[in-house]
Write a protein that holds these residues in place. Structure first.
Motif, PDB file in Angstrom:
ATOM      1  N   PHE A 228       0.810  -1.217   0.000  1.00  0.00           N
ATOM      2  CA  PHE A 228       0.000   0.000   0.000  1.00  0.00           C
ATOM      3  C   PHE A 228       0.843   1.267   0.000  1.00  0.00           C
ATOM      4  CE2 PHE A 228      -2.086   3.470   2.263  1.00  0.00           C
ATOM      5  CZ  PHE A 228      -3.211   3.645   1.477  1.00  0.00           C
ATOM      6  N   ALA A 229       1.855   1.327   0.863  1.00  0.00           N
ATOM      7  CA  ALA A 229       2.636   2.565   0.972  1.00  0.00           C
ATOM      8  C   ALA A 229       3.326   2.910  -0.341  1.00  0.00           C
ATOM      9  CB  ALA A 229       3.664   2.438   2.100  1.00  0.00           C
ATOM     10  N   VAL A 230       3.752   1.882  -1.091  1.00  0.00           N
ATOM     11  CA  VAL A 230       4.428   2.127  -2.367  1.00  0.00           C
ATOM     12  C   VAL A 230       3.473   2.760  -3.376  1.00  0.00           C
ATOM     13  CG1 VAL A 230       5.597   1.016  -4.316  1.00  0.00           C
ATOM     14  CG2 VAL A 230       6.015   0.215  -1.979  1.00  0.00           C
ATOM     15  N   TRP A 231       2.202   2.325  -3.354  1.00  0.00           N
ATOM     16  CA  TRP A 231       1.271   2.687  -4.416  1.00  0.00           C
ATOM     17  C   TRP A 231       0.219   3.703  -4.001  1.00  0.00           C
ATOM     18  CZ3 TRP A 231       3.128   1.686  -8.844  1.00  0.00           C
ATOM     19  CH2 TRP A 231       3.894   0.543  -9.062  1.00  0.00           C
ATOM     20  N   LEU A 232       0.383   4.341  -2.848  1.00  0.00           N
ATOM     21  CA  LEU A 232      -0.607   5.339  -2.436  1.00  0.00           C
ATOM     22  C   LEU A 232      -0.718   6.462  -3.469  1.00  0.00           C
ATOM     23  CD1 LEU A 232      -2.630   6.615  -0.526  1.00  0.00           C
ATOM     24  CD2 LEU A 232      -0.700   7.559   0.797  1.00  0.00           C
ATOM     25  N   GLY A 233       0.394   6.896  -4.026  1.00  0.00           N
ATOM     26  CA  GLY A 233       0.336   7.951  -5.037  1.00  0.00           C
ATOM     27  C   GLY A 233      -0.450   7.528  -6.262  1.00  0.00           C
ATOM     28  N   TRP A 234      -0.272   6.290  -6.693  1.00  0.00           N
ATOM     29  CA  TRP A 234      -1.009   5.774  -7.834  1.00  0.00           C
ATOM     30  C   TRP A 234      -2.513   5.715  -7.539  1.00  0.00           C
ATOM     31  CZ3 TRP A 234      -0.211   0.276 -10.337  1.00  0.00           C
ATOM     32  CH2 TRP A 234      -0.681   0.303 -11.652  1.00  0.00           C
ATOM     33  N   LEU A 235      -2.824   5.262  -6.317  1.00  0.00           N
ATOM     34  CA  LEU A 235      -4.222   5.199  -5.896  1.00  0.00           C
ATOM     35  C   LEU A 235      -4.841   6.595  -5.839  1.00  0.00           C
ATOM     36  CD1 LEU A 235      -6.671   3.709  -4.700  1.00  0.00           C
ATOM     37  CD2 LEU A 235      -5.526   3.814  -2.473  1.00  0.00           C
ATOM     38  N   GLU A 236      -4.095   7.534  -5.326  1.00  0.00           N
ATOM     39  CA  GLU A 236      -4.576   8.911  -5.239  1.00  0.00           C
ATOM     40  C   GLU A 236      -4.842   9.475  -6.642  1.00  0.00           C
ATOM     41  OE1 GLU A 236      -5.098  12.334  -2.431  1.00  0.00           O
ATOM     42  OE2 GLU A 236      -4.984  10.172  -2.247  1.00  0.00           O
ATOM     43  N   ASN A 237      -3.934   9.206  -7.550  1.00  0.00           N
ATOM     44  CA  ASN A 237      -4.111   9.676  -8.919  1.00  0.00           C
ATOM     45  C   ASN A 237      -5.358   9.071  -9.559  1.00  0.00           C
ATOM     46  OD1 ASN A 237      -3.012  10.943 -11.497  1.00  0.00           O
ATOM     47  ND2 ASN A 237      -3.084   8.779 -12.097  1.00  0.00           N
ATOM     48  N   ALA A 238      -5.584   7.768  -9.335  1.00  0.00           N
ATOM     49  CA  ALA A 238      -6.756   7.110  -9.898  1.00  0.00           C
ATOM     50  C   ALA A 238      -8.044   7.679  -9.309  1.00  0.00           C
ATOM     51  CB  ALA A 238      -6.680   5.604  -9.644  1.00  0.00           C
ATOM     52  N   TRP A 239      -8.029   7.972  -8.022  1.00  0.00           N
ATOM     53  CA  TRP A 239      -9.236   8.521  -7.370  1.00  0.00           C
ATOM     54  C   TRP A 239      -9.612   9.869  -7.987  1.00  0.00           C
ATOM     55  CZ3 TRP A 239     -10.895  12.744  -4.620  1.00  0.00           C
ATOM     56  CH2 TRP A 239     -12.080  12.596  -3.872  1.00  0.00           C
ATOM     57  N   VAL A 266       9.098  -5.709   7.363  1.00  0.00           N
ATOM     58  CA  VAL A 266       9.512  -5.408   5.985  1.00  0.00           C
ATOM     59  C   VAL A 266      10.994  -5.680   5.748  1.00  0.00           C
ATOM     60  CG1 VAL A 266       7.672  -3.751   5.531  1.00  0.00           C
ATOM     61  CG2 VAL A 266       9.777  -2.955   6.613  1.00  0.00           C
ATOM     62  N   PHE A 267      11.764  -5.933   6.815  1.00  0.00           N
ATOM     63  CA  PHE A 267      13.115  -6.495   6.736  1.00  0.00           C
ATOM     64  C   PHE A 267      14.193  -5.585   6.178  1.00  0.00           C
ATOM     65  CE2 PHE A 267      10.024  -9.942   6.291  1.00  0.00           C
ATOM     66  CZ  PHE A 267      10.339 -10.692   7.406  1.00  0.00           C
ATOM     67  N   ASP A 268      13.872  -4.368   5.817  1.00  0.00           N
ATOM     68  CA  ASP A 268      14.857  -3.499   5.179  1.00  0.00           C
ATOM     69  C   ASP A 268      14.650  -2.063   5.653  1.00  0.00           C
ATOM     70  OD1 ASP A 268      16.870  -3.213   2.781  1.00  0.00           O
ATOM     71  OD2 ASP A 268      15.402  -1.603   2.539  1.00  0.00           O
ATOM     72  N   PRO A 269      15.724  -1.356   6.038  1.00  0.00           N
ATOM     73  CA  PRO A 269      15.564   0.012   6.535  1.00  0.00           C
ATOM     74  C   PRO A 269      14.915   0.956   5.535  1.00  0.00           C
ATOM     75  CG  PRO A 269      17.727  -0.835   7.112  1.00  0.00           C
ATOM     76  CD  PRO A 269      17.109  -1.838   6.180  1.00  0.00           C
ATOM     77  N   SER A 270      15.205   0.795   4.249  1.00  0.00           N
ATOM     78  CA  SER A 270      14.603   1.699   3.270  1.00  0.00           C
ATOM     79  C   SER A 270      13.100   1.468   3.162  1.00  0.00           C
ATOM     80  CB  SER A 270      15.269   1.521   1.904  1.00  0.00           C
ATOM     81  OG  SER A 270      15.119   0.202   1.428  1.00  0.00           O
ATOM     82  N   ALA A 271      12.671   0.213   3.277  1.00  0.00           N
ATOM     83  CA  ALA A 271      11.237  -0.077   3.266  1.00  0.00           C
ATOM     84  C   ALA A 271      10.569   0.452   4.534  1.00  0.00           C
ATOM     85  CB  ALA A 271      11.008  -1.579   3.128  1.00  0.00           C
ATOM     86  N   ASP A 277       7.544   7.440   6.439  1.00  0.00           N
ATOM     87  CA  ASP A 277       7.324   8.672   5.672  1.00  0.00           C
ATOM     88  C   ASP A 277       5.887   8.775   5.169  1.00  0.00           C
ATOM     89  OD1 ASP A 277       9.938   9.425   6.062  1.00  0.00           O
ATOM     90  OD2 ASP A 277      10.623   8.850   4.062  1.00  0.00           O
ATOM     91  N   VAL A 278       5.318   7.669   4.696  1.00  0.00           N
ATOM     92  CA  VAL A 278       3.994   7.703   4.080  1.00  0.00           C
ATOM     93  C   VAL A 278       2.883   7.620   5.113  1.00  0.00           C
ATOM     94  CG1 VAL A 278       2.409   6.481   2.517  1.00  0.00           C
ATOM     95  CG2 VAL A 278       4.815   6.773   1.892  1.00  0.00           C
ATOM     96  N   LEU A 279       3.028   6.729   6.103  1.00  0.00           N
ATOM     97  CA  LEU A 279       1.940   6.461   7.039  1.00  0.00           C
ATOM     98  C   LEU A 279       2.099   7.190   8.367  1.00  0.00           C
ATOM     99  CD1 LEU A 279       1.490   2.639   6.390  1.00  0.00           C
ATOM    100  CD2 LEU A 279       0.250   4.554   5.361  1.00  0.00           C
ATOM    101  N   GLY A 280       3.291   7.669   8.663  1.00  0.00           N
ATOM    102  CA  GLY A 280       3.511   8.373   9.917  1.00  0.00           C
ATOM    103  C   GLY A 280       4.150   7.486  10.957  1.00  0.00           C
ATOM    104  N   PHE A 308      17.812   6.589  10.281  1.00  0.00           N
ATOM    105  CA  PHE A 308      16.970   7.755  10.049  1.00  0.00           C
ATOM    106  C   PHE A 308      16.016   8.024  11.198  1.00  0.00           C
ATOM    107  CE2 PHE A 308      14.560   4.177   8.443  1.00  0.00           C
ATOM    108  CZ  PHE A 308      13.268   4.429   8.886  1.00  0.00           C
ATOM    109  N   LEU A 309      15.848   7.066  12.119  1.00  0.00           N
ATOM    110  CA  LEU A 309      14.936   7.241  13.244  1.00  0.00           C
ATOM    111  C   LEU A 309      15.614   8.015  14.371  1.00  0.00           C
ATOM    112  CD1 LEU A 309      13.405   3.639  13.499  1.00  0.00           C
ATOM    113  CD2 LEU A 309      12.234   5.701  12.657  1.00  0.00           C
ATOM    114  N   THR A 310      14.888   8.929  14.982  1.00  0.00           N
ATOM    115  CA  THR A 310      15.366   9.549  16.214  1.00  0.00           C
ATOM    116  C   THR A 310      15.131   8.569  17.366  1.00  0.00           C
ATOM    117  OG1 THR A 310      13.228  10.543  16.790  1.00  0.00           O
ATOM    118  CG2 THR A 310      14.676  11.801  15.307  1.00  0.00           C
ATOM    119  N   ASP A 311      15.720   8.861  18.519  1.00  0.00           N
ATOM    120  CA  ASP A 311      15.498   7.993  19.676  1.00  0.00           C
ATOM    121  C   ASP A 311      14.017   7.967  20.049  1.00  0.00           C
ATOM    122  OD1 ASP A 311      18.185   7.412  19.802  1.00  0.00           O
ATOM    123  OD2 ASP A 311      18.619   8.855  21.418  1.00  0.00           O
TER     124      ASP A 311
END
Length: 336
Positions: A228-239, A266-271, A277-280, A308-311
């Protein structure tokens, strides 16, 4: 000190009564004192170890990786949504009562979530109420019941009941489609689980479910919310681009961010960064999928190492957000 709470773990009892003659009924083949195999009819579904049912082993594993508490949920193969409602509630009672036995040795650390016969909303609500009275703290549901997704009227009725009682809901993908293309390389899990979870988040958004449910509903989707987080922009555009076909939601999909949480499996820091970033940062909860082989080992390692996370952010992901999800007062201990 930060309490570390893992919201995504599973249990399997060390045996249970026969669940009927259906060819797809799950049963346990005990292979040794510490090993067993979940069987579905005559097929091997998954090999498991004693940490699925042995509280002492779970507590040892938790202590080794610094986890203070686990939410202990059913393994989805036991949901039995394809059975009649009467059979479904009997099966749910069997596993829910066994879950309490598994968690009983450590009520401050092992937090049981029940299952319900989601194919019948009235029976599902009744079984949830029975389980809450018995000591369960929440409920795990599958992401669909046959062809009925989370925007189905009956499922929405159940979610409304959960909201009215302040019960946290954990949504886990299950019963992924099979085909020659998907039956290779564990593709039903590697692609099907993210897709199934994404589809169910879409059903709640585009089906207008969040507009029908109070904001008090506490609902968390497993495996990072799928794709979902990857494709929220696509979903928003379709809406915005195709409002004639995009669904029943009166507001754009981005307006639903904050109405649901996801776990950190998700096993990966970038994910993980994408989820934050997307969900808060307040909507991502620590999960590991313990004790299964595809889970995160050790639990929380990606959160702990994410630069990238603060304490403060890290404390929320490791336990602060889960404490809110479970309605725990700040600084309190989990109790049975």
């Amino acid at each position: 000190m930060t309490r570390v709470i893992d919201v995504h773990t599973h249990y399997v009892p060390r045996g249970w009564p026969q669940l009927g003659a259906l060819a797809t009924s799950p049963w346990l083949r005990v292979d040794s004192e510490r090993e067993a195999t979940i069987m579905v009819g005559s097929d091997e579904f998954r090999r498991i170890l004693a940490n699925c049912w042995d509280a002492d082993l779970r507590l040892h594993d938790m202590a080794e990786v610094g986890v203070d508490a686990q939410v202990v949920s059913p393994t989805p193969v036991f949901f039995s949504y394809d059975r009649t409602p009467t059979e479904g509630v009997k099966i749910a009672k069997v596993f829910n009562d066994l879950a309490l036995e598994i968690c009983a040795p450590a009520p401050g650390k092992l937090v049981p979530f029940c299952q319900v016969p989601l194919q019948d909303p009235d029976l599902a609500c009744a079984e949830l109420d029975r389980c809450l009275a018995a000591g369960h703290r929440g409920v795990e549901i599958g992401n669909h019941v046959g062809d009925r997704d989370l925007d189905d009227a009956g499922i929405v009725t159940f979610l409304q009941h959960c909201a009215s009682r302040g019960v946290p809901v954990f949504v886990h993908p299950w019963d992924m489609p099979a085909s020659p293309r998907l039956n290779r390389w564990m593709s039903r899990w590697l692609t099907g689980m993210p897709a199934e979870t994404h589809l169910s988040v879409l059903a709640m958004i585009l089906g207008g479910v969040f507009g029908r449910l109070p904001e008090a509903l506490k609902i968390c989707f497993a495996h990072g919310g799928g794709s979902f987080a990857v494709w929220l922009g696509w979903l928003e555009n379709a809406w915005h681009g195709r409002p004639d076909v995009i669904g029943m939601s009166e507001k754009p999909p981005s307006s639903c961010v904050g109405r649901f949480a996801v776990d950190s499996v998700v096993f990966d820091p970038s994910a993980l960064r994408l989820l934050v970033d997307v969900l808060g940062v307040e909507n991502v909860l620590l999960g590991s999928d313990y004790p299964y082989p595809l889970g995160e080992r050790p639990a929380g390692q990606v959160v702990r190492k994410a630069q990238f996370l603060t304490d403060a952010d890290r404390a929320l992901l490791l336990g602060g957000n889960a404490a809110k999800f479970l309605s725990l007062p700040t600084g309190s201990r989990l109790t049975g």
